[in-house]
Design an enzyme around this catalytic site. Structure first.
Site, PDB file in Angstrom:
ATOM      1  N   SER A 149     -43.623 -61.824 -53.786  1.00  0.00           N
ATOM      2  CA  SER A 149     -44.194 -63.143 -54.074  1.00  0.00           C
ATOM      3  C   SER A 149     -43.079 -64.082 -54.563  1.00  0.00           C
ATOM      4  O   SER A 149     -42.085 -64.264 -53.859  1.00  0.00           O
ATOM      5  CB  SER A 149     -45.331 -62.994 -55.084  1.00  0.00           C
ATOM      6  OG  SER A 149     -46.121 -64.167 -55.147  1.00  0.00           O
ATOM      7  N   ASP A 291     -53.542 -61.621 -46.859  1.00  0.00           N
ATOM      8  CA  ASP A 291     -52.710 -62.172 -47.920  1.00  0.00           C
ATOM      9  C   ASP A 291     -53.050 -63.637 -48.188  1.00  0.00           C
ATOM     10  O   ASP A 291     -53.661 -64.317 -47.359  1.00  0.00           O
ATOM     11  CB  ASP A 291     -51.237 -62.067 -47.488  1.00  0.00           C
ATOM     12  CG  ASP A 291     -50.253 -62.065 -48.633  1.00  0.00           C
ATOM     13  OD1 ASP A 291     -50.591 -62.551 -49.722  1.00  0.00           O
ATOM     14  OD2 ASP A 291     -49.128 -61.567 -48.424  1.00  0.00           O
ATOM     15  N   HIS A 318     -52.441 -59.773 -50.985  1.00  0.00           N
ATOM     16  CA  HIS A 318     -51.143 -60.116 -51.550  1.00  0.00           C
ATOM     17  C   HIS A 318     -50.498 -58.929 -52.273  1.00  0.00           C
ATOM     18  O   HIS A 318     -49.291 -58.730 -52.189  1.00  0.00           O
ATOM     19  CB  HIS A 318     -51.323 -61.291 -52.512  1.00  0.00           C
ATOM     20  CG  HIS A 318     -50.055 -61.968 -52.898  1.00  0.00           C
ATOM     21  ND1 HIS A 318     -49.177 -62.512 -51.988  1.00  0.00           N
ATOM     22  CD2 HIS A 318     -49.503 -62.199 -54.125  1.00  0.00           C
ATOM     23  CE1 HIS A 318     -48.156 -63.052 -52.622  1.00  0.00           C
ATOM     24  NE2 HIS A 318     -48.314 -62.873 -53.916  1.00  0.00           N
TER      25      HIS A 318
END
Length: 343
Positions: A149, A291, A318
């Site tokens: 991320s 995601d 995610h």
């Protein structure tokens, strides 16, 4: 005789890391050998960080020994913690991978300056990663960087500035463009939401009522569909710690914005898509079908990278290292060994 056997065992324990350095995968004894300056603290070190705004310390923890594969983990957020990576403990040691947990400045286990404003920029964190690398003694012969991320943004930026130190890069669940991330959220994900709930979420954001329990309640279905694909009551405890109890919102909100439903903070204009071709080190991009990030965009990224590979996870959101652990770690470990054996 017993004393001689003890001496021989001790000598073997210290010799194993040296034998592994010759090219063999670590043995159980060498991987867990109690050697190194951090051994007395269980692998934990508080690393000094020098900045134009003062000196601070950041928390790191080493797991295992492998002279050829050392992975520094860059957590998400910003303002999250290493704790979301704790699933790695179930997979990397068994494969002999040495890895490092690391809480960035402002995160829970590291120093948290009262005024984070001077540090809320990418340049600061890139230089912080470089200081951590130097302190840990990582180099081109062994240094892999894995960013998830926000950590993926940081990994891309580090690879563009300091490619000479890297053996490989992993960008996990992160697009190379925040504007494209926001378009995907607006054009693809938001239309799938309950529109009355979305309207209320946007109204609460406009009023900056980010700590309102109603705001978190309304976001829950989005998170369960796209962040970690289980009911929140079933989320693993490390994730609840990292993004619940220990998230530093004084870092997260100014940089990312109030939620994972798009970005609106300091990072809002970040875009390195046109620079991907400059990243010459082997790079694995990990993307997931459900995601918050666009899986097609992440596949494109792998194609634009000179030595890019793509790991697609059809059953994940995610937090892919939890949603589809076997596929995530099988792909990651195979790639690490492929790169190691080729260099």
């Amino acid at each position: 005789m017993r004393r001689l056997a003890t001496v021989l065992l001790c000598a073997l324990a210290f010799a194993m890391p040296l034998l592994a350095a010759a090219g063999e995968r670590p043995t159980l004894a060498s991987y867990h050998a109690a050697t190194g300056e951090d051994a007395w603290a269980g692998g934990v070190r508080m690393i000094p960080i020098h900045t134009p705004h003062g000196d601070f310390r950041v928390w790191t923890k080493r797991v295992g020994h492998n002279p050829r594969i050392k992975v520094l983990l860059l957590h998400g957020g910003p303002g999250g913690t290493h704790e979301a990576f704790e699933a790695f403990d179930s997979f990397l040691p068994a494969d002999g991978i040495e890895y490092y947990y690391y809480d960035q400045l402002g995160s829970y286990y590291s120093d948290q300056p009262k005024d984070m404003t001077p540090f809320l920029n990418i340049d600061h964190y890139v230089e912080e990663v470089e200081q951590v690398r130097q302190a840990l003694g990582l180099d081109r012969g062994n240094f892999f960087l894995l960013g998830h991320s926000w950590g993926g943004i940081l990994g891309i930026e580090y690879a563009l500035k300091y490619p000479q130190h890297l053996k490989g890069l992993v960008v996990s669940n992160m697009m190379s463009s925040i504007p494209a991330y926001n378009r995907y959220a607006r054009d693809v994900l938001m239309p799938q939401m309950d529109q009355a709930a979305l309207k209320e979420i946007l109204a609460l954001e406009a009023a900056k009522r980010y700590d309102d329990p109603r705001y978190e309640e309304l976001l829950a279905p989005f998170y369960e569909a796209h962040f970690l694909r289980r009911p929140m009551a079933q989320w693993p405890e490390p994730v609840l710690r990292a993004f619940g109890r220990h998230l530093n919102k004084a870092v997260y909100v100014p940089m990312q914005g109030p939620s994972e439903m798009g970005a609106s903070g300091v990072l809002v204009d970040w875009d390195r898509t046109d620079d991907l071709e400059k990243i010459a080190v082997p790079t694995l991009v990990i993307g997931a079908e459900h995601d918050t990030m666009d899986p097609k965009w992440m596949r494109m990224m792998a194609g634009r990278l000179p030595h890019g590979d793509f790991l697609y996870l059809p059953n994940s959101g995610h937090m892919a290292m939890y949603d589809d652990q076997q596929a995530y770690f099988t792909g990651l470990l195979a790639w690490l060994h492929k790169v190691d054996e080729a260099r």
